[in-house]
Design a protein around this motif. Structure first.
Motif, PDB file in Angstrom:
ATOM      1  N   PHE A   1       0.967  -0.453   0.489  1.00 37.81           N
ATOM      2  CA  PHE A   1      -0.045   0.386  -0.519  1.00 37.81           C
ATOM      3  C   PHE A   1       0.615   1.519  -0.164  1.00 37.81           C
ATOM      4  CE2 PHE A   1      -2.671   3.240   2.252  1.00 37.81           C
ATOM      5  CZ  PHE A   1      -3.680   3.682   1.289  1.00 37.81           C
TER       6      PHE A   1
ATOM      7  N   ALA B   1       1.884   1.992  -3.483  1.00 39.42           N
ATOM      8  CA  ALA B   1       1.536   2.556  -4.196  1.00 39.42           C
ATOM      9  C   ALA B   1       1.072   3.706  -4.307  1.00 39.42           C
ATOM     10  CB  ALA B   1      -0.126   1.701  -4.370  1.00 39.42           C
ATOM     11  N   CYS B   2       0.770   3.958  -2.612  1.00 46.96           N
ATOM     12  CA  CYS B   2       0.652   5.604  -2.353  1.00 46.96           C
ATOM     13  C   CYS B   2       1.949   6.566  -3.378  1.00 46.96           C
ATOM     14  CB  CYS B   2       0.374   5.778  -1.158  1.00 46.96           C
ATOM     15  SG  CYS B   2      -1.089   5.593  -0.762  1.00 46.96           S
ATOM     16  N   TRP B   3       2.918   6.079  -2.968  1.00 46.07           N
ATOM     17  CA  TRP B   3       3.954   6.440  -3.184  1.00 46.07           C
ATOM     18  C   TRP B   3       3.335   6.760  -4.708  1.00 46.07           C
ATOM     19  CZ3 TRP B   3       5.976  11.125  -1.835  1.00 46.07           C
ATOM     20  CH2 TRP B   3       6.097  10.401  -0.175  1.00 46.07           C
TER      21      TRP B   3
ATOM     22  N   THR C   1       0.955   6.516  -6.961  1.00 49.48           N
ATOM     23  CA  THR C   1      -0.701   6.773  -7.915  1.00 49.48           C
ATOM     24  C   THR C   1      -0.397   8.004  -6.859  1.00 49.48           C
ATOM     25  OG1 THR C   1      -1.533   6.067  -6.278  1.00 49.48           O
ATOM     26  CG2 THR C   1      -1.114   4.755  -7.768  1.00 49.48           C
TER      27      THR C   1
ATOM     28  N   ARG D   1      -5.090   8.175  -2.610  1.00 47.45           N
ATOM     29  CA  ARG D   1      -4.763   7.087  -1.355  1.00 47.45           C
ATOM     30  C   ARG D   1      -6.579   6.004  -1.950  1.00 47.45           C
ATOM     31  NH1 ARG D   1      -4.162   6.342   4.095  1.00 47.45           N
ATOM     32  NH2 ARG D   1      -5.459   4.838   4.874  1.00 47.45           N
TER      33      ARG D   1
ATOM     34  N   ALA E   1      -4.244   4.497  -4.862  1.00 48.50           N
ATOM     35  CA  ALA E   1      -3.049   3.391  -4.036  1.00 48.50           C
ATOM     36  C   ALA E   1      -4.348   2.018  -3.945  1.00 48.50           C
ATOM     37  CB  ALA E   1      -2.807   3.841  -3.133  1.00 48.50           C
ATOM     38  N   GLU E   2      -5.552   2.359  -3.180  1.00 52.30           N
ATOM     39  CA  GLU E   2      -6.394   0.478  -3.187  1.00 52.30           C
ATOM     40  C   GLU E   2      -7.011   0.034  -3.838  1.00 52.30           C
ATOM     41  OE1 GLU E   2      -9.753   2.819  -0.799  1.00 52.30           O
ATOM     42  OE2 GLU E   2      -8.539   3.571   1.036  1.00 52.30           O
TER      43      GLU E   2
ATOM     44  N   PHE F   1       0.653  -0.636 -11.198  1.00 53.96           N
ATOM     45  CA  PHE F   1       0.398   0.083 -11.738  1.00 53.96           C
ATOM     46  C   PHE F   1       0.635   0.856 -12.951  1.00 53.96           C
ATOM     47  CE2 PHE F   1       3.090   4.017 -12.172  1.00 53.96           C
ATOM     48  CZ  PHE F   1       2.103   5.399 -11.500  1.00 53.96           C
TER      49      PHE F   1
END
Length: 190
Positions: free
Chosen positions: A22, A25-27, A29, A32, A35-36, A70
């Protein structure tokens, strides 16, 4: 492999790395919710292809899937963005919304205690080009080895080292204090 054995092995080898997946993915995208979605899709793919995993490093294997998921998502969203007309009111966002959204999800008391330098570092990392940001996050935040990063990104170790070096220089440039604003002359100097 039976389904129950597969599930137990998956829970032991891959599931503990949900936070790392997670975080990456946050960094990547910068959002939040996206990323989820990426992590959910990555975990579905990981489970679907878990029979083919014979390694020992479940974290690196999972982060590879997150990264690839991603890029597939990003290409799809870019294509959709090109095909969709732009509505100014719908897509208007204030600077720092991603960081603001991530901060809003945390405990208010903890937010008050955070240092300004942390926020500046996060904003600087967000400003890095994707190819530098992803290796910086994997190395500095996820503490992966150069070898693991090379395997995840699919590049030679030397390229990982080069991107880290260039990324650190860019980060230093972004974080460097800007030149002081000119001071207005005092009354005596006028």
């Amino acid at each position: 492999m039976s389904d129950s054995i597969k599930k137990k092995r998956f829970q032991t080898v891959v599931l503990p790395h949900l936070n790392s997946a997670f975080n990456l993915a946050c960094w990547l995208t910068r959002n939040r919710q996206d990323a989820e979605d990426v992590v959910q899709e990555a975990y579905l793919r990981a489970f679907r292809f878990f029979d083919g995993f014979h390694g020992e490093d479940g974290r690196a294997w999972l982060l590879t899937i997150v990264r690839n998921t991603f890029y597939n998502w990003y290409q799809g969203s870019q294509k959709q963005r090109q095909e969709t007309s732009f509505d100014e009111e719908l897509h208007q966002a204030a600077p720092g919304d991603v960081i603001g959204q991530m901060a809003a999800d945390n405990d208010p008391e903890a937010l008050l205690m955070r240092k300004d330098s942390e926020l500046q570092l996060q904003q600087a990392l967000q400003a890095l080009p994707l190819e530098f940001r992803e290796v910086m996050v994997m190395r500095e935040l996820e503490e992966l080895s150069y070898k693991q990063i090379a395997a995840i990104v699919g590049i030679p170790i030397g390229t990982v080292m080069s991107r880290l070096g260039r990324g650190r220089k860019l980060l230093a440039t972004i974080l460097a204090p800007t030149s002081a604003a000119p001071v207005a002359p005092s009354r005596q100097e006028r």
